[in-house]
Design a protein around this motif. Structure first.
Motif, mmCIF file in Angstrom:
data_model
loop_
_atom_site.group_PDB
_atom_site.id
_atom_site.type_symbol
_atom_site.label_atom_id
_atom_site.label_comp_id
_atom_site.label_asym_id
_atom_site.label_seq_id
_atom_site.Cartn_x
_atom_site.Cartn_y
_atom_site.Cartn_z
ATOM 1 N N THR A 101 0.815 -1.215 0.000
ATOM 2 C CA THR A 101 0.000 0.000 0.000
ATOM 3 C C THR A 101 0.852 1.269 0.000
ATOM 4 O OG1 THR A 101 -0.127 -0.049 2.423
ATOM 5 C CG2 THR A 101 -1.928 -1.118 1.201
ATOM 6 N N GLY A 102 2.149 1.126 0.092
ATOM 7 C CA GLY A 102 3.035 2.289 0.181
ATOM 8 C C GLY A 102 3.297 2.905 -1.174
ATOM 9 N N PRO A 103 4.180 3.872 -1.224
ATOM 10 C CA PRO A 103 4.529 4.511 -2.489
ATOM 11 C C PRO A 103 5.279 3.559 -3.404
ATOM 12 C CG PRO A 103 5.997 5.248 -0.736
ATOM 13 C CD PRO A 103 4.926 4.444 -0.074
ATOM 14 N N ASP A 104 5.259 3.861 -4.681
ATOM 15 C CA ASP A 104 5.973 3.057 -5.678
ATOM 16 C C ASP A 104 7.458 3.404 -5.588
ATOM 17 O OD1 ASP A 104 7.093 1.911 -7.978
ATOM 18 O OD2 ASP A 104 5.224 2.119 -9.089
ATOM 19 N N PRO A 105 8.321 2.436 -5.255
ATOM 20 C CA PRO A 105 9.753 2.743 -5.095
ATOM 21 C C PRO A 105 10.429 3.139 -6.404
ATOM 22 C CG PRO A 105 9.378 0.376 -4.999
ATOM 23 C CD PRO A 105 8.028 1.013 -4.984
ATOM 24 N N ARG A 106 9.746 2.966 -7.512
ATOM 25 C CA ARG A 106 10.350 3.274 -8.814
ATOM 26 C C ARG A 106 10.166 4.728 -9.232
ATOM 27 N NH1 ARG A 106 7.047 -1.260 -11.952
ATOM 28 N NH2 ARG A 106 5.429 -0.137 -10.760
ATOM 29 N N THR A 107 9.274 5.435 -8.552
ATOM 30 C CA THR A 107 8.964 6.794 -8.996
ATOM 31 C C THR A 107 10.147 7.741 -8.822
ATOM 32 O OG1 THR A 107 7.976 7.267 -6.832
ATOM 33 C CG2 THR A 107 6.497 6.545 -8.589
ATOM 34 N N ARG A 108 10.993 7.495 -7.830
ATOM 35 C CA ARG A 108 12.144 8.377 -7.629
ATOM 36 C C ARG A 108 13.090 8.298 -8.830
ATOM 37 N NH1 ARG A 108 17.294 8.093 -4.521
ATOM 38 N NH2 ARG A 108 17.889 10.250 -4.041
#
Length: 452
Positions: A101-108
């Motif tokens: 449910t957390g943020p997508d780690p790939r967006t950074r």
């Protein structure tokens, strides 16, 4: 300890610093964690065969850092790489992790690369990043174009394109009778084949060379401008095919979209076209380039191939193993806690299978640094991971192999005295242009006939 790998084309890896500095957004992240190599480390970019080979000998699973400095596990050895690629507990999208449910780690990383936020969906929700059941649904829609019978049917056209390009090669030679094989043969062949198959008109094909070059640059400014242009271009192609359908893959995808109650969305259609065209020519172009350079650097193997053309299928497999252009897969994420080679990989952690170190693993291959066109598979099927493995095995592998066989075979038959026009150490590799996971010649200057 096995010998340190050397450049498998027979061309020494560049010892000089990288020719172009990394963007500050990525440069600042290197070296922040001593003992944890970053995939953007200059030594790994300049010599991935030696660098990842040394890491492989440290262990099958190692802690490291990705381009955006996020922690990853490098998987370096043949058996472990194959195990990860076929294990459904390792998924391509973090959203496939139960309970995520957390943020997508790939967006950074998307931000660091300059991809506008509204366009990240075209990368993060593609065929390459999807998992079952969506992956099976998307792959099924395009797989018919790449079946063995369909690829066989394409062979006469591949041969026709190849012969035309070979006829034109002397006309591209400079005043010293030198021609660049990458520019005038290795690239035009596969991009013509895949664009005809997908439905990209000839006038637009040079754009795709630029799109691929911009993405490979890792330059946020170039990518930020080029990527939206590419997406708009694909939307325009699809709109045109809606009103002017033809016998091509874009038209087939539109029919599937219309006939399937919208299960194939607009974004999915765009990403399929983008993935097939980019992946369908980049890898094959550099298989031809790397393979030709390797053969010219190994005259004994070159002579063997000239004497026995039946070796061509084996030769393409061996060239893909030893100097394949794709050296890493997409990141995988552990959907649950997994024990791999004695290392506990926690749920949600990222794993990076390294194809280049697996394909040179002395635990699996006898004398892996030797180019051996007669090397036989240890069992059924191909005995390397150059095209990946498991669910995400390269969709176009059969077409790439066929193009490689036709291109290299006909090139050597048409120009039997082909030779390098420069000293091997003068060749510049695309790895010097800061793209991790790739080994690609920027150019390959050749003389087509022997000079006295």
């Amino acid at each position: 300890m096995p010998p340190t790998p050397v450049s498998p084309t027979g061309i020494d890896a560049p010892a000089a610093p990288l020719s172009t500095a990394l963007p500050p957004s990525l440069q600042d992240l290197i070296g922040k964690h001593p003992g944890e190599p970053n995939v953007m480390d200059p030594d790994l970019l300049a010599d991935p065969f030696g660098g990842y080979g040394r890491l492989r000998e440290q262990g099958p699973v190692l802690r490291a850092r990705f381009m955006d400095d996020t922690p990853i596990w490098l998987v370096t050895r043949f058996d472990e790489v194959r195990a990860v690629l076929r294990d459904p507990r390792f998924v391509n999208s973090p959203y496939s992790i139960p309970g995520h449910t957390g943020p997508d780690p790939r967006t950074r990383l998307m931000e660091l690369l300059g991809i506008p936020e509204e366009h990240t969906v075209y990368i993060l929700e593609s065929l390459l990043t999807s998992d079952p059941p969506d992956h099976a649904r998307l792959r099924r829609l395009v797989s018919r174009a790449f079946t063995a019978p369909r690829v066989r049917d394409l062979r006469p056209r591949v041969e026709e394109i190849t012969d035309t390009l070979l006829d034109e090669l002397p006309g591209h030679a400079d005043e010293n009778q030198v021609v660049d094989l990458i520019e005038h043969f290795a690239y035009p062949l596969p991009i013509t084949v895949i664009c005809e198959l997908v439905g990209v008109p000839e006038a637009y094909r040079p754009r795709w060379r630029n799109f691929g070059s911009d993405l490979a640059s890792l330059d946020p400014q170039r990518i930020g401008v080029s990527f939206p242009v590419m997406i708009d271009h694909i939307h325009e192609l699809i709109a045109t095919r809606r009103t002017e359908p033809r016998d091509d893959l874009i038209s087939a995808l539109i029919r599937a979209q219309d006939d399937d109650g919208g299960r194939l969305g607009d974004t999915e259609t765009v990403t399929l076209v983008m993935t097939l065209v980019l992946a369908g020519h980049e890898t094959t172009a550099h298989l031809i380039g790397n393979g030709t350079a390797a053969l010219l650097a190994h005259p004994g193997q070159l002579r063997l191939l000239k004497e026995d053309r039946e070796l061509l299928p084996h030769a393409v497999h061996e060239l893909m193993r030893r100097c394949g252009p794709v050296q890493m897969t997409q990141l995988r994420y552990a959907a649950e806690d997994v024990e791999l080679a004695g290392t506990r990989i926690r749920r949600g952690e990222a794993v990076q299978p390294v194809l280049v170190s697996a394909n040179h693993d002395p635990r699996h291959y006898d004398d892996p640094e030797r180019l051996d066109l007669t090397r036989q598979s240890a069992g059924r099927g191909e005995d390397h991971v150059g095209f990946g493995h498991g669910t995400h095995y390269c969709l176009g592998a059969a077409l790439a192999r066929q193009e490689g066989e036709v291109a290299i075979g006909r090139l050597l038959r048409r120009y039997p005295d082909l030779s390098l026009a420069v000293a091997p150490d003068q060749l510049k590799f695309q790895v010097r242009r800061r793209q991790p996971g790739a080994w690609r010649l920027l150019n390959l200057p050749l003389r087509l006939t022997r000079t006295v």
